[in-house]
Design a protein around this motif. Structure first.
Motif, PDB file in Angstrom:
ATOM      1  N   LEU A 157      -5.367  -5.466  -4.243  1.00  0.00           N
ATOM      2  CA  LEU A 157      -6.204  -5.375  -3.040  1.00  0.00           C
ATOM      3  C   LEU A 157      -7.497  -6.160  -3.238  1.00  0.00           C
ATOM      4  O   LEU A 157      -7.904  -6.945  -2.368  1.00  0.00           O
ATOM      5  CB  LEU A 157      -6.530  -3.909  -2.740  1.00  0.00           C
ATOM      6  CG  LEU A 157      -7.677  -3.658  -1.755  1.00  0.00           C
ATOM      7  CD1 LEU A 157      -7.253  -3.998  -0.340  1.00  0.00           C
ATOM      8  CD2 LEU A 157      -8.171  -2.227  -1.826  1.00  0.00           C
TER       9      LEU A 157
ATOM     10  N   TYR B 109      -2.818   2.681   6.427  1.00  0.00           N
ATOM     11  CA  TYR B 109      -2.611   3.808   5.521  1.00  0.00           C
ATOM     12  C   TYR B 109      -3.347   5.044   6.027  1.00  0.00           C
ATOM     13  O   TYR B 109      -2.837   6.153   5.967  1.00  0.00           O
ATOM     14  CB  TYR B 109      -3.088   3.429   4.118  1.00  0.00           C
ATOM     15  CG  TYR B 109      -2.688   4.427   3.049  1.00  0.00           C
ATOM     16  CD1 TYR B 109      -1.445   4.352   2.442  1.00  0.00           C
ATOM     17  CD2 TYR B 109      -3.564   5.436   2.645  1.00  0.00           C
ATOM     18  CE1 TYR B 109      -1.068   5.254   1.454  1.00  0.00           C
ATOM     19  CE2 TYR B 109      -3.192   6.349   1.676  1.00  0.00           C
ATOM     20  CZ  TYR B 109      -1.947   6.246   1.084  1.00  0.00           C
ATOM     21  OH  TYR B 109      -1.575   7.165   0.126  1.00  0.00           O
TER      22      TYR B 109
ATOM     23  N   PHE C 223       0.812  -1.220   0.000  1.00  0.00           N
ATOM     24  CA  PHE C 223       0.000   0.000   0.000  1.00  0.00           C
ATOM     25  C   PHE C 223       0.843   1.265   0.000  1.00  0.00           C
ATOM     26  O   PHE C 223       0.360   2.329  -0.395  1.00  0.00           O
ATOM     27  CB  PHE C 223      -0.952  -0.005   1.196  1.00  0.00           C
ATOM     28  CG  PHE C 223      -2.352  -0.369   0.820  1.00  0.00           C
ATOM     29  CD1 PHE C 223      -2.628  -1.598   0.257  1.00  0.00           C
ATOM     30  CD2 PHE C 223      -3.395   0.513   1.009  1.00  0.00           C
ATOM     31  CE1 PHE C 223      -3.906  -1.930  -0.109  1.00  0.00           C
ATOM     32  CE2 PHE C 223      -4.682   0.186   0.648  1.00  0.00           C
ATOM     33  CZ  PHE C 223      -4.940  -1.047   0.089  1.00  0.00           C
TER      34      PHE C 223
END
Length: 260
Positions: free
Chosen positions: A173, A194, A155
Motif C-alpha cells: 500500500l 474495505y 486488501f
C-alpha cells in the motif's frame, strides 16, 4: 528494485510524521521477520533442498499459470524466483494470462480460511511474496495501477490473523502511494472499499486499529510508514493537511505519545 527504492523514500519521511519536530525512533531487529519465516519453515519439518521450491528457472509463463492452479509452498516459492528473474516480455505474458488474478484469488481464499495450521500461514506468505515480486517489476506495478480492482483484491488479504501477511499488504500500500498519484488514488479507493465492506465508520480505521492492537515493533514501523506514504503521497498541501487531520482525529497523536 522498484519496491526497495520506494520503501527507502517512504522510510525517509518517517521522522517528519505529521510535521512534528521530535524524531520518532524505535529499536528494531532487522532479522526479526526473517527469523519468524525460518521458524515457520522449521516447524513444518525438514525438507530436502530439491523439494523446497519448484525449478522454474527457464519455465514459460504458460507452465507457471498451470502450476498456480495447484497451490503449494513449493510452486509459489519456485514462481517467486522466476518472477524476480523475468524480463519485461515474460512478465507481460504472465500478466496477460491472468497470473496476477490467480495469485490474488488464491490469497483471498487462503485469508478466508484463517491460519489454524502453520502450513496455511506459510502458504499465505509464499503467495503474497509472489504478488510482491510482480509489483517489484516496472511492468507489474504499471499493470496494477492501470487496471482498477487489483488493489481492492489485495486488501482482502487483510482478513487474516497472519501479521506477516498484513505487514506485506501495508508495505505494498505504501509503495503504491509513493509510486504515483494514480497509485495513491487506488490505495485510497481500496481503503474506502474495505471500510464499506467491514461497515467501519472511517477509511483509515483499519490502519489505526492494527496500530492500536499490536505490540509487534516491525509491524508498527510498517503501519507508520504506510501512514506517512498516505499523507505525503499527495503533492497538494491542503489535501495532505486534510488526510493528516483524519489520522489525528483517530487518536494517532495519542498512540505516538505512548510509543515514545
Amino acid at each position: 528494485m522498484i519496491l526497495r527504492l520506494i520503501a527507502h523514500r517512504c522510510d525517509s519521511f518517517l521522522p517528519a510524521l505529521l510535521g512534528r519536530d521530535k524524531q520518532f525512533t524505535m529499536s528494531i531487529k532487522k532479522e526479526g521477520a526473517h527469523k519468524k519465516w525460518a521458524a515457520l519453515k522449521e516447524k513444518l519439518g525438514p525438507q530436502d533442498t530439491d523439494q523446497s521450491e519448484a525449478n522454474l528457472e527457464n519455465a514459460e509463463p504458460e507452465l507457471c499459470i498451470r502450476l498456480l492452479q495447484m497451490p503449494s509452498v513449493v510452486n509459489y516459492s519456485g514462481l517467486k524466483k522466476r518472477l524476480e528473474n523475468s524480463d519485461d516480455a515474460w512478465m507481460v505474458q504472465f500478466l496477460e494470462l491472468c497470473g496476477l488474478d490467480l495469485l490474488l484469488e488464491a490469497l483471498d481464499r487462503l485469508s478466508g480460511r484463517g491460519v489454524a495450521r502453520i502450513s496455511d500461514a506459510l502458504l499465505q506468505l509464499t503467495c503474497i511474496n509472489c504478488v510482491r515480486a510482480v509489483m517489484n517489476s516496472h511492468r507489474g506495478i504499471e499493470y496494477i495501477v492501470s487496471n482498477e480492482g487489483y488493489v481492492r483484491k489485495l486488501f482482502q488479504a487483510l482478513d487474516t490473523t497472519n501479521v506477516m501477511v498484513k505487514k506485506q499488504v501495508f508495505e505494498l500500500l505504501a509503495a503504491l502511494c509513493i509510486y504515483s498519484s494514480d497509485g495513491h488514488g487506488l490505495a485510497l479507493d481500496a481503503l474506502d472499499h474495505y471500510k464499506n465492506v467491514k461497515n467501519q465508520q472511517y477509511r483509515f480505521s483499519v490502519i489505526m486499529n492494527e496500530l492500536s492492537n499490536t505490540d509487534n515493533v516491525p509491524y508498527m514501523v510498517t503501519l507508520l510508514s504506510a501512514i506517512n506514504a498516505i499523507i505525503l503521497g499527495k503533492e497538494d498541501l491542503r489535501t495532505r493537511t486534510q488526510i493528516r487531520n483524519e489520522f489525528i482525529g483517530l487518536q494517532l497523536l495519542d498512540i505516538l505519545d505512548k510509543l515514545r
